[in-house]
Design a protein around this motif. Structure first.
Motif, PDB file in Angstrom:
ATOM      1  N   VAL B 111      62.266  77.575  60.872  1.00  0.00           N
ATOM      2  CA  VAL B 111      61.770  76.878  61.918  1.00  0.00           C
ATOM      3  C   VAL B 111      60.305  76.214  61.432  1.00  0.00           C
ATOM      4  O   VAL B 111      59.988  75.047  61.845  1.00  0.00           O
ATOM      5  CB  VAL B 111      60.942  77.928  62.973  1.00  0.00           C
ATOM      6  N   ILE B 112      59.923  76.701  60.393  1.00  0.00           N
ATOM      7  CA  ILE B 112      58.809  75.856  59.748  1.00  0.00           C
ATOM      8  C   ILE B 112      59.190  74.498  59.367  1.00  0.00           C
ATOM      9  O   ILE B 112      58.712  73.670  59.401  1.00  0.00           O
ATOM     10  CB  ILE B 112      58.462  76.503  58.481  1.00  0.00           C
ATOM     11  N   ASP B 113      60.680  74.397  58.820  1.00  0.00           N
ATOM     12  CA  ASP B 113      60.973  73.009  58.326  1.00  0.00           C
ATOM     13  C   ASP B 113      61.221  72.087  59.327  1.00  0.00           C
ATOM     14  O   ASP B 113      61.312  70.912  59.444  1.00  0.00           O
ATOM     15  CB  ASP B 113      62.376  73.216  57.810  1.00  0.00           C
ATOM     16  N   ARG B 114      61.075  72.773  60.628  1.00  0.00           N
ATOM     17  CA  ARG B 114      61.413  71.906  62.058  1.00  0.00           C
ATOM     18  C   ARG B 114      59.979  71.433  62.747  1.00  0.00           C
ATOM     19  O   ARG B 114      59.817  70.361  63.119  1.00  0.00           O
ATOM     20  CB  ARG B 114      62.005  72.574  62.950  1.00  0.00           C
ATOM     21  N   ILE B 115      58.975  72.323  62.203  1.00  0.00           N
ATOM     22  CA  ILE B 115      57.766  72.207  62.735  1.00  0.00           C
ATOM     23  C   ILE B 115      57.013  70.793  61.969  1.00  0.00           C
ATOM     24  O   ILE B 115      56.253  70.243  62.551  1.00  0.00           O
ATOM     25  CB  ILE B 115      56.670  73.385  62.808  1.00  0.00           C
ATOM     26  N   LEU B 116      57.307  70.812  60.678  1.00  0.00           N
ATOM     27  CA  LEU B 116      56.559  69.856  59.658  1.00  0.00           C
ATOM     28  C   LEU B 116      56.706  68.470  60.343  1.00  0.00           C
ATOM     29  O   LEU B 116      55.787  67.784  60.289  1.00  0.00           O
ATOM     30  CB  LEU B 116      57.020  70.116  58.274  1.00  0.00           C
ATOM     31  N   PRO B 117      57.965  68.004  60.626  1.00  0.00           N
ATOM     32  CA  PRO B 117      57.989  66.708  61.003  1.00  0.00           C
ATOM     33  C   PRO B 117      57.585  66.373  62.317  1.00  0.00           C
ATOM     34  O   PRO B 117      56.897  65.106  62.445  1.00  0.00           O
ATOM     35  CB  PRO B 117      59.637  66.369  61.074  1.00  0.00           C
ATOM     36  N   ALA B 118      57.397  67.393  63.190  1.00  0.00           N
ATOM     37  CA  ALA B 118      56.663  67.495  64.465  1.00  0.00           C
ATOM     38  C   ALA B 118      55.274  67.373  64.154  1.00  0.00           C
ATOM     39  O   ALA B 118      54.315  66.657  64.937  1.00  0.00           O
ATOM     40  CB  ALA B 118      56.891  68.612  65.200  1.00  0.00           C
ATOM     41  N   VAL B 119      54.553  67.795  63.118  1.00  0.00           N
ATOM     42  CA  VAL B 119      53.080  67.728  63.031  1.00  0.00           C
ATOM     43  C   VAL B 119      52.901  66.316  62.480  1.00  0.00           C
ATOM     44  O   VAL B 119      52.024  65.793  62.949  1.00  0.00           O
ATOM     45  CB  VAL B 119      52.929  69.112  61.941  1.00  0.00           C
ATOM     46  N   HIS B 120      53.912  65.650  61.597  1.00  0.00           N
ATOM     47  CA  HIS B 120      53.770  64.765  61.095  1.00  0.00           C
ATOM     48  C   HIS B 120      53.537  63.401  62.079  1.00  0.00           C
ATOM     49  O   HIS B 120      52.806  62.545  62.217  1.00  0.00           O
ATOM     50  CB  HIS B 120      54.779  64.144  60.267  1.00  0.00           C
ATOM     51  N   GLU B 121      54.314  63.747  63.118  1.00  0.00           N
ATOM     52  CA  GLU B 121      54.438  62.761  64.549  1.00  0.00           C
ATOM     53  C   GLU B 121      53.042  63.057  65.249  1.00  0.00           C
ATOM     54  O   GLU B 121      52.378  61.879  65.452  1.00  0.00           O
ATOM     55  CB  GLU B 121      55.578  63.121  65.538  1.00  0.00           C
ATOM     56  N   LEU B 122      52.505  64.126  65.446  1.00  0.00           N
ATOM     57  CA  LEU B 122      51.354  64.517  66.244  1.00  0.00           C
ATOM     58  C   LEU B 122      50.159  64.128  65.452  1.00  0.00           C
ATOM     59  O   LEU B 122      48.967  63.857  66.283  1.00  0.00           O
ATOM     60  CB  LEU B 122      51.378  65.957  66.674  1.00  0.00           C
ATOM     61  N   LEU B 123      50.034  64.351  64.112  1.00  0.00           N
ATOM     62  CA  LEU B 123      48.514  64.543  63.700  1.00  0.00           C
ATOM     63  C   LEU B 123      48.039  62.988  63.738  1.00  0.00           C
ATOM     64  O   LEU B 123      48.528  62.023  63.210  1.00  0.00           O
ATOM     65  CB  LEU B 123      48.580  65.002  62.266  1.00  0.00           C
ATOM     66  N   SER B 124      46.698  62.986  64.030  1.00  0.00           N
ATOM     67  CA  SER B 124      46.003  61.518  63.900  1.00  0.00           C
ATOM     68  C   SER B 124      45.806  61.413  62.336  1.00  0.00           C
ATOM     69  O   SER B 124      45.798  62.115  61.662  1.00  0.00           O
ATOM     70  CB  SER B 124      44.684  61.724  64.648  1.00  0.00           C
ATOM     71  N   GLU B 125      45.345  60.092  62.318  1.00  0.00           N
ATOM     72  CA  GLU B 125      44.942  59.640  60.990  1.00  0.00           C
ATOM     73  C   GLU B 125      44.099  60.364  60.175  1.00  0.00           C
ATOM     74  O   GLU B 125      44.219  60.761  58.774  1.00  0.00           O
ATOM     75  CB  GLU B 125      44.359  58.233  61.011  1.00  0.00           C
ATOM     76  N   LYS B 126      43.046  61.076  60.494  1.00  0.00           N
ATOM     77  CA  LYS B 126      41.974  61.737  60.066  1.00  0.00           C
ATOM     78  C   LYS B 126      42.235  63.353  60.149  1.00  0.00           C
ATOM     79  O   LYS B 126      41.503  64.058  60.050  1.00  0.00           O
ATOM     80  CB  LYS B 126      40.741  61.685  60.681  1.00  0.00           C
ATOM     81  N   GLY B 127      43.554  63.836  60.734  1.00  0.00           N
ATOM     82  CA  GLY B 127      43.963  64.918  61.110  1.00  0.00           C
ATOM     83  C   GLY B 127      43.992  66.050  60.379  1.00  0.00           C
ATOM     84  O   GLY B 127      44.215  65.779  58.932  1.00  0.00           O
ATOM     85  N   TRP B 128      44.004  67.486  60.665  1.00  0.00           N
ATOM     86  CA  TRP B 128      44.043  68.351  59.677  1.00  0.00           C
ATOM     87  C   TRP B 128      45.132  69.296  60.289  1.00  0.00           C
ATOM     88  O   TRP B 128      45.047  69.708  61.651  1.00  0.00           O
ATOM     89  CB  TRP B 128      42.648  69.339  59.364  1.00  0.00           C
ATOM     90  N   PHE B 129      46.211  69.742  59.328  1.00  0.00           N
ATOM     91  CA  PHE B 129      47.080  70.654  59.733  1.00  0.00           C
ATOM     92  C   PHE B 129      46.823  71.921  58.895  1.00  0.00           C
ATOM     93  O   PHE B 129      46.718  71.950  57.656  1.00  0.00           O
ATOM     94  CB  PHE B 129      48.329  69.961  59.535  1.00  0.00           C
ATOM     95  N   TYR B 130      46.811  73.192  59.565  1.00  0.00           N
ATOM     96  CA  TYR B 130      46.706  74.468  59.008  1.00  0.00           C
ATOM     97  C   TYR B 130      48.029  75.078  59.392  1.00  0.00           C
ATOM     98  O   TYR B 130      48.416  75.384  60.567  1.00  0.00           O
ATOM     99  CB  TYR B 130      45.441  75.283  59.378  1.00  0.00           C
ATOM    100  N   ILE B 131      48.560  75.946  58.425  1.00  0.00           N
ATOM    101  CA  ILE B 131      49.739  76.641  58.573  1.00  0.00           C
ATOM    102  C   ILE B 131      49.627  77.861  57.528  1.00  0.00           C
ATOM    103  O   ILE B 131      49.392  77.754  56.376  1.00  0.00           O
ATOM    104  CB  ILE B 131      51.173  75.689  58.326  1.00  0.00           C
ATOM    105  N   VAL B 132      50.000  79.169  58.389  1.00  0.00           N
ATOM    106  CA  VAL B 132      50.165  80.152  57.425  1.00  0.00           C
ATOM    107  C   VAL B 132      51.614  80.474  56.929  1.00  0.00           C
ATOM    108  O   VAL B 132      52.628  80.192  57.602  1.00  0.00           O
ATOM    109  CB  VAL B 132      50.183  81.539  58.638  1.00  0.00           C
ATOM    110  N   THR B 133      51.507  80.907  55.663  1.00  0.00           N
ATOM    111  CA  THR B 133      52.914  80.962  55.085  1.00  0.00           C
ATOM    112  C   THR B 133      52.823  82.169  54.207  1.00  0.00           C
ATOM    113  O   THR B 133      51.829  82.924  54.011  1.00  0.00           O
ATOM    114  CB  THR B 133      53.395  79.804  54.174  1.00  0.00           C
ATOM    115  N   LEU B 134      54.188  82.734  54.082  1.00  0.00           N
ATOM    116  CA  LEU B 134      54.513  83.959  53.187  1.00  0.00           C
ATOM    117  C   LEU B 134      54.780  83.277  51.942  1.00  0.00           C
ATOM    118  O   LEU B 134      55.676  82.240  51.722  1.00  0.00           O
ATOM    119  CB  LEU B 134      55.573  84.587  53.858  1.00  0.00           C
TER     120      LEU B 134
END
Lengths: 125, 205
Positions: B111-134
């Motif tokens: 699921v993470i690998d499907r979320i990453l491109p979606a985040v790339h589309e959604l994030l603004s130029e100055k945006g921050w993305f936080y993700i929890v990983t194991l």
């Protein structure tokens, strides 16, 4: 679901090309006061599809809340009354129960307890 | 940064988006929140959690950002994700019910690998993305995937529990020099107990 969200939602069925805007069916809606913030409204205005917002407001019975034609951003800078109407339509009206109907396929996405359900069936993905 | 739009993908109980909105409530009254989850019970729970705290977000029951990603493209200033990261058999991924909240398939990355491109589309130029990983998700490889899309990264929280070693990674577009400006959010994110309380109870039950 506020009309802001309606303005952002499109039919996500595979192969659909004219899935926006979704036709809003509002069986139950409520209005909730939100702090007025002119800067936010002016900032978000270019992202809003005006005809879709007008259509959504009409679906709730607000036929005269917004002008049919999108205002020029310069008008928005000076016309406080218009900005407040935009604020009301975009942020204060919540659809609690109803549906969103795809203009191309007529597929209906239900809205329950204020939450639109955009989950697809297996044959739509 | 003065965020205008914030989003959580996979909002589950609503704990994270409620915490974010609680923190930012004192920063600005004009932040709009979006939250999505594939589980219809989860979105209702998120709604109840927010309401119990006197907060409001736009909640959508959908797969990641399906149906909303295109029009919200480039608008999200903050995106937070606590994904289903547990390595599981592939067939459990996206399975109906609570399983979808943790089942991550091979290496917990499905699921993470499907979320990453979606985040790339959604994030603004100055945006921050936080993700929890194991650790099992191979976080450094996630950083490489994001780097190829133009993102710098930094681990902002590292925490080990009895059964998991967790990281919170922050991403931002490399062309924006906004790292040093993250004091308020950075300090907030370090306070997240990484939802270990319910993870632990789940594993012991």
């Amino acid at each position: 679901m506020r009309l802001l969200t309606h303005n952002m939602l499109a039919c996500n069925i595979k192969g659909v090309t004219n899935g926006y805007p979704l036709r809003l069916e509002a069986e139950k809606w409520v209005e909730k006061e939100v702090d007025f913030n002119a800067d936010f409204l002016r900032g978000v205005f270019p992202k809003i599809d005006w005809p879709a917002l007008v259509g959504a407001a009409r679906a709730l019975g607000f036929h005269d809340l917004l002008p049919v034609d999108a205002p020029d951003p310069s008008v928005l800078a000076s016309d406080d009354e218009l900005l407040r109407r935009f604020h009301r339509a975009l942020l204060q009206l919540h659809v609690e129960e109803g549906g969103l109907v795809c203009p191309e396929t007529s597929r209906r996405f239900p809205i329950n307890k204020g939450i639109p359900n955009m989950l697809l069936h297996e044959d739509e993905v | 940064m003065q965020p205008r739009f914030c989003m959580e993908v996979g909002c589950g109980s609503g704990y994270v988006i409620t915490s974010l909105a609680t923190m930012l409530r004192h920063e600005s009254s004009a932040v709009q929140y979006f939250a999505t989850d594939i589980n219809p019970h989860a979105v209702e729970t998120t709604s109840a959690t927010l309401e119990a705290h006197g907060l409001q977000a736009e909640i959508i029951c959908t797969d990641i950002a399906s149906g909303i990603g295109k029009r919200l493209s480039g608008m999200m200033d903050v995106i937070v994700v606590n994904p289903p990261y547990v390595p599981t058999p592939e067939e459990e991924v996206g399975y109906k019910g609570i399983t979808s909240s943790w089942a991550g398939g091979e290496n917990g990355r499905k699921v993470i690998d499907r979320i990453l491109p979606a985040v790339h589309e959604l994030l603004s130029e100055k945006g921050w993305f936080y993700i929890v990983t194991l650790t099992a998700n191979n976080p450094s490889q996630i950083c490489l995937v994001m780097r190829e899309m133009g993102y710098a990264s930094r681990i902002v929280v590292q925490r080990s529990t009895e059964e998991e070693s967790l990281h919170v990674i922050k991403f931002w577009r490399e062309n924006t020099a906004n790292v040093k400006d993250d004091k308020s959010l950075g300090s907030w994110i370090s306070q997240i107990p990484l939802l270990s309380f319910w993870r632990s109870s789940r594993f012991s039950s």
